[in-house]
Scaffold this motif. Structure first.
Motif, mmCIF file in Angstrom:
data_model
loop_
_atom_site.group_PDB
_atom_site.id
_atom_site.type_symbol
_atom_site.label_atom_id
_atom_site.label_comp_id
_atom_site.label_asym_id
_atom_site.label_seq_id
_atom_site.Cartn_x
_atom_site.Cartn_y
_atom_site.Cartn_z
ATOM 1 N N ARG A 33 0.830 -1.211 0.000
ATOM 2 C CA ARG A 33 0.000 0.000 0.000
ATOM 3 C C ARG A 33 0.868 1.268 0.000
ATOM 4 O O ARG A 33 0.375 2.360 -0.236
ATOM 5 C CB ARG A 33 -0.989 0.002 1.160
ATOM 6 C CG ARG A 33 -0.435 0.484 2.447
ATOM 7 C CD ARG A 33 -1.490 0.611 3.498
ATOM 8 N NE ARG A 33 -0.867 1.158 4.682
ATOM 9 C CZ ARG A 33 -1.332 2.171 5.379
ATOM 10 N NH1 ARG A 33 -2.452 2.759 5.042
ATOM 11 N NH2 ARG A 33 -0.681 2.597 6.434
ATOM 12 N N ALA A 34 2.173 1.124 0.247
ATOM 13 C CA ALA A 34 3.062 2.291 0.258
ATOM 14 C C ALA A 34 3.759 2.513 -1.089
ATOM 15 O O ALA A 34 4.590 3.410 -1.205
ATOM 16 C CB ALA A 34 4.108 2.124 1.359
ATOM 17 N N THR A 35 3.405 1.708 -2.104
ATOM 18 C CA THR A 35 4.144 1.803 -3.375
ATOM 19 C C THR A 35 3.920 3.145 -4.072
ATOM 20 O O THR A 35 4.754 3.564 -4.868
ATOM 21 C CB THR A 35 3.764 0.664 -4.353
ATOM 22 O OG1 THR A 35 2.345 0.598 -4.412
ATOM 23 C CG2 THR A 35 4.333 -0.657 -3.902
ATOM 24 N N TYR A 36 2.788 3.810 -3.763
ATOM 25 C CA TYR A 36 2.547 5.119 -4.397
ATOM 26 C C TYR A 36 3.703 6.081 -4.095
ATOM 27 O O TYR A 36 4.059 6.919 -4.912
ATOM 28 C CB TYR A 36 1.215 5.725 -3.918
ATOM 29 C CG TYR A 36 1.258 6.183 -2.486
ATOM 30 C CD1 TYR A 36 1.661 7.480 -2.169
ATOM 31 C CD2 TYR A 36 0.957 5.315 -1.440
ATOM 32 C CE1 TYR A 36 1.750 7.891 -0.844
ATOM 33 C CE2 TYR A 36 1.044 5.706 -0.132
ATOM 34 C CZ TYR A 36 1.446 6.996 0.159
ATOM 35 O OH TYR A 36 1.552 7.395 1.467
ATOM 36 N N ALA A 37 4.304 5.925 -2.907
ATOM 37 C CA ALA A 37 5.352 6.870 -2.489
ATOM 38 C C ALA A 37 6.633 6.693 -3.311
ATOM 39 O O ALA A 37 7.462 7.591 -3.356
ATOM 40 C CB ALA A 37 5.651 6.704 -1.000
ATOM 41 N N ILE A 38 6.799 5.515 -3.954
ATOM 42 C CA ILE A 38 7.964 5.348 -4.837
ATOM 43 C C ILE A 38 7.522 5.439 -6.299
ATOM 44 O O ILE A 38 8.255 5.009 -7.206
ATOM 45 C CB ILE A 38 8.735 4.036 -4.551
ATOM 46 C CG1 ILE A 38 7.811 2.811 -4.524
ATOM 47 C CG2 ILE A 38 9.514 4.147 -3.263
ATOM 48 C CD1 ILE A 38 8.558 1.472 -4.428
ATOM 49 N N GLY A 39 6.325 5.975 -6.505
ATOM 50 C CA GLY A 39 5.860 6.251 -7.876
ATOM 51 C C GLY A 39 5.465 5.011 -8.659
ATOM 52 O O GLY A 39 5.394 5.047 -9.878
ATOM 53 N N LEU A 40 5.189 3.897 -7.927
ATOM 54 C CA LEU A 40 4.773 2.682 -8.630
ATOM 55 C C LEU A 40 3.255 2.613 -8.653
ATOM 56 O O LEU A 40 2.610 2.613 -7.604
ATOM 57 C CB LEU A 40 5.316 1.440 -7.917
ATOM 58 C CG LEU A 40 6.649 0.879 -8.377
ATOM 59 C CD1 LEU A 40 6.961 -0.391 -7.590
ATOM 60 C CD2 LEU A 40 6.647 0.578 -9.870
ATOM 61 N N ASP A 41 2.707 2.513 -9.845
ATOM 62 C CA ASP A 41 1.265 2.409 -10.034
ATOM 63 C C ASP A 41 0.879 0.927 -9.990
ATOM 64 O O ASP A 41 1.581 0.087 -10.580
ATOM 65 C CB ASP A 41 0.970 3.015 -11.421
ATOM 66 C CG ASP A 41 -0.519 3.183 -11.648
ATOM 67 O OD1 ASP A 41 -1.301 2.740 -10.784
ATOM 68 O OD2 ASP A 41 -0.863 3.764 -12.688
ATOM 69 N N LEU A 42 -0.206 0.595 -9.313
ATOM 70 C CA LEU A 42 -0.628 -0.805 -9.245
ATOM 71 C C LEU A 42 -1.465 -1.219 -10.458
ATOM 72 O O LEU A 42 -1.867 -2.378 -10.571
ATOM 73 C CB LEU A 42 -1.404 -1.064 -7.945
ATOM 74 C CG LEU A 42 -0.592 -0.975 -6.641
ATOM 75 C CD1 LEU A 42 -1.452 -1.354 -5.444
ATOM 76 C CD2 LEU A 42 0.661 -1.859 -6.697
ATOM 77 N N GLU A 43 -1.739 -0.287 -11.352
ATOM 78 C CA GLU A 43 -2.554 -0.553 -12.537
ATOM 79 C C GLU A 43 -2.148 -1.834 -13.298
ATOM 80 O O GLU A 43 -3.014 -2.641 -13.631
ATOM 81 C CB GLU A 43 -2.478 0.690 -13.453
ATOM 82 C CG GLU A 43 -3.167 0.568 -14.800
ATOM 83 C CD GLU A 43 -4.665 0.381 -14.683
ATOM 84 O OE1 GLU A 43 -5.239 0.840 -13.668
ATOM 85 O OE2 GLU A 43 -5.243 -0.230 -15.595
ATOM 86 N N PRO A 44 -0.831 -2.064 -13.522
ATOM 87 C CA PRO A 44 -0.465 -3.286 -14.279
ATOM 88 C C PRO A 44 -0.615 -4.583 -13.474
ATOM 89 O O PRO A 44 -0.337 -5.649 -14.013
ATOM 90 C CB PRO A 44 1.027 -3.078 -14.612
ATOM 91 C CG PRO A 44 1.355 -1.687 -14.235
ATOM 92 C CD PRO A 44 0.359 -1.255 -13.213
ATOM 93 N N TYR A 45 -1.051 -4.502 -12.232
ATOM 94 C CA TYR A 45 -1.100 -5.687 -11.358
ATOM 95 C C TYR A 45 -2.524 -5.885 -10.820
ATOM 96 O O TYR A 45 -2.798 -5.618 -9.648
ATOM 97 C CB TYR A 45 -0.112 -5.537 -10.194
ATOM 98 C CG TYR A 45 1.260 -5.061 -10.617
ATOM 99 C CD1 TYR A 45 2.136 -5.925 -11.277
ATOM 100 C CD2 TYR A 45 1.684 -3.749 -10.375
ATOM 101 C CE1 TYR A 45 3.393 -5.488 -11.686
ATOM 102 C CE2 TYR A 45 2.932 -3.304 -10.778
ATOM 103 C CZ TYR A 45 3.785 -4.185 -11.430
ATOM 104 O OH TYR A 45 5.020 -3.739 -11.836
ATOM 105 N N PRO A 46 -3.451 -6.359 -11.684
ATOM 106 C CA PRO A 46 -4.866 -6.426 -11.277
ATOM 107 C C PRO A 46 -5.113 -7.349 -10.087
ATOM 108 O O PRO A 46 -5.977 -7.071 -9.250
ATOM 109 C CB PRO A 46 -5.581 -6.942 -12.532
ATOM 110 C CG PRO A 46 -4.499 -7.528 -13.398
ATOM 111 C CD PRO A 46 -3.241 -6.816 -13.062
ATOM 112 N N ASN A 47 -4.340 -8.439 -10.005
ATOM 113 C CA ASN A 47 -4.566 -9.370 -8.888
ATOM 114 C C ASN A 47 -4.078 -8.762 -7.575
ATOM 115 O O ASN A 47 -4.688 -8.962 -6.517
ATOM 116 C CB ASN A 47 -3.853 -10.701 -9.163
ATOM 117 C CG ASN A 47 -4.354 -11.329 -10.445
ATOM 118 O OD1 ASN A 47 -5.565 -11.455 -10.649
ATOM 119 N ND2 ASN A 47 -3.431 -11.692 -11.335
ATOM 120 N N VAL A 48 -2.981 -8.008 -7.655
ATOM 121 C CA VAL A 48 -2.499 -7.309 -6.456
ATOM 122 C C VAL A 48 -3.521 -6.267 -6.041
ATOM 123 O O VAL A 48 -3.830 -6.112 -4.844
ATOM 124 C CB VAL A 48 -1.116 -6.655 -6.719
ATOM 125 C CG1 VAL A 48 -0.701 -5.770 -5.548
ATOM 126 C CG2 VAL A 48 -0.054 -7.723 -6.970
#
Ligand SMILES: N[C@@H](CCC(=O)N[C@@H](CS)C(=O)NCC(=O)O)C(=O)O
Length: 248
Positions: free
Chosen positions: A171-186
């Motif tokens: 849930r903290a990946t936004y802070a390193i600029g990683l979008d979860l869009e490519p990871y639908p199961n995550v």
């Protein structure tokens, strides 16, 4: 009663989520790492590695003196056992899967995302190799997780300590600029775990102030306490690598 030596970071939140899930009574002992409150001999007696979180169980199984546990993964396993095996699957395969994904989080997702946070958010500008290396590893580990969560609802099949270890980092990946869009199961899993009342209580009002800023500003003193000379000197290391160019 269990004392939780605590900072509101992903590693700290693993412990509060677990305690809320299993319903064991606990008391938070907050630390301000920017002020170097974790660099004391007293805390080193609780965690020889000097990092947070750590717990002290004042009623350990089997009785006796209060018992200290460090390393967030070891804390999750200790609490699971203390709560009668809660959040560890009962069958041997499921239990092994929970251990495998917990170790994967402790040895891979946590350290690699941690380094990505360091190079992207804290390190001086221009550390392109570190940013690229740990940014790519952070993304690769999310891809591994997405593949696993494409075949099972949770990392060990059923909800377990492995999910509790991974969720605060994801849930903290936004802070390193990683979008979860490519990871639908995550994304499906992040929402499912985040909807659990115990998880919400575990992170309630305990969002890390340093996670609220994409690029926190530290004073030289705060840098020294967190990454530099003060921190290394507290371990008796006199030539802190983080404070000098290692090529010179
Ligand atoms: N592997 C350890 C990592 C602990 C860790 O690095 N904690 C950070 C806060 S989340 C810390 O104490 N940093 C202070 C420092 O590096 O001096 C765990 O999972 O408990």
């Amino acid at each position: 009663m269990i004392d939780v030596h605590f900072v509101p970071t992903p590693n700290g939140n693993k412990v509060t989520i677990m305690l809320e899930e299993v319903g064991l009574p606990y008391r938070l002992i907050p630390y301000n790492m920017l002020e170097g409150e974790h660099l004391t001999p007293e805390f080193r007696r609780i965690n020889p590695n000097g990092r947070l979180p750590a717990i002290v169980d004042h009623e350990p199984p089997g009785g006796g003196e209060p018992f200290a546990v460090f390393e967030s993964g070891a804390i999750l396993l200790y609490l699971s056992e203390k709560a009668g095996g809660a959040l560890t699957p009962a069958d041997p395969r499921g239990r092994s899967l929970a251990h495998q994904w917990l170790m994967w989080q402790m040895a891979g997702l946590g350290p690699m995302h941690g380094q990505a946070h360091h190079f992207i958010r804290y390190a001086p500008e221009g550390q392109d190799y570190g940013v690229a290396r740990y940014g790519a590893e952070a993304a690769r580990l999310l891809a591994v997780m997405d593949a696993r969560l494409g075949e099972a609802d949770y990392l060990a099949g059923e909800y377990s300590v492995a999910d509790i270890a991974a969720w605060p980092w994801v849930r903290a990946t936004y802070a390193i600029g990683l979008d979860l869009e490519p990871y639908p199961n995550v994304r499906r899993w992040v929402d499912a775990v985040g909807a659990r009342p115990a998880v919400q209580r575990g992170v309630e009002t305990r969002n890390a102030p340093n996670l609220q800023s994409r690029r926190p500003t530290l004073t030289p003193q705060q840098w020294s306490n967190l990454f530099g000379e003060n921190m290394h000197r507290s371990f008796g290391v006199t030539s802190p690598p983080a404070d000098r160019d290692p090529r010179r």
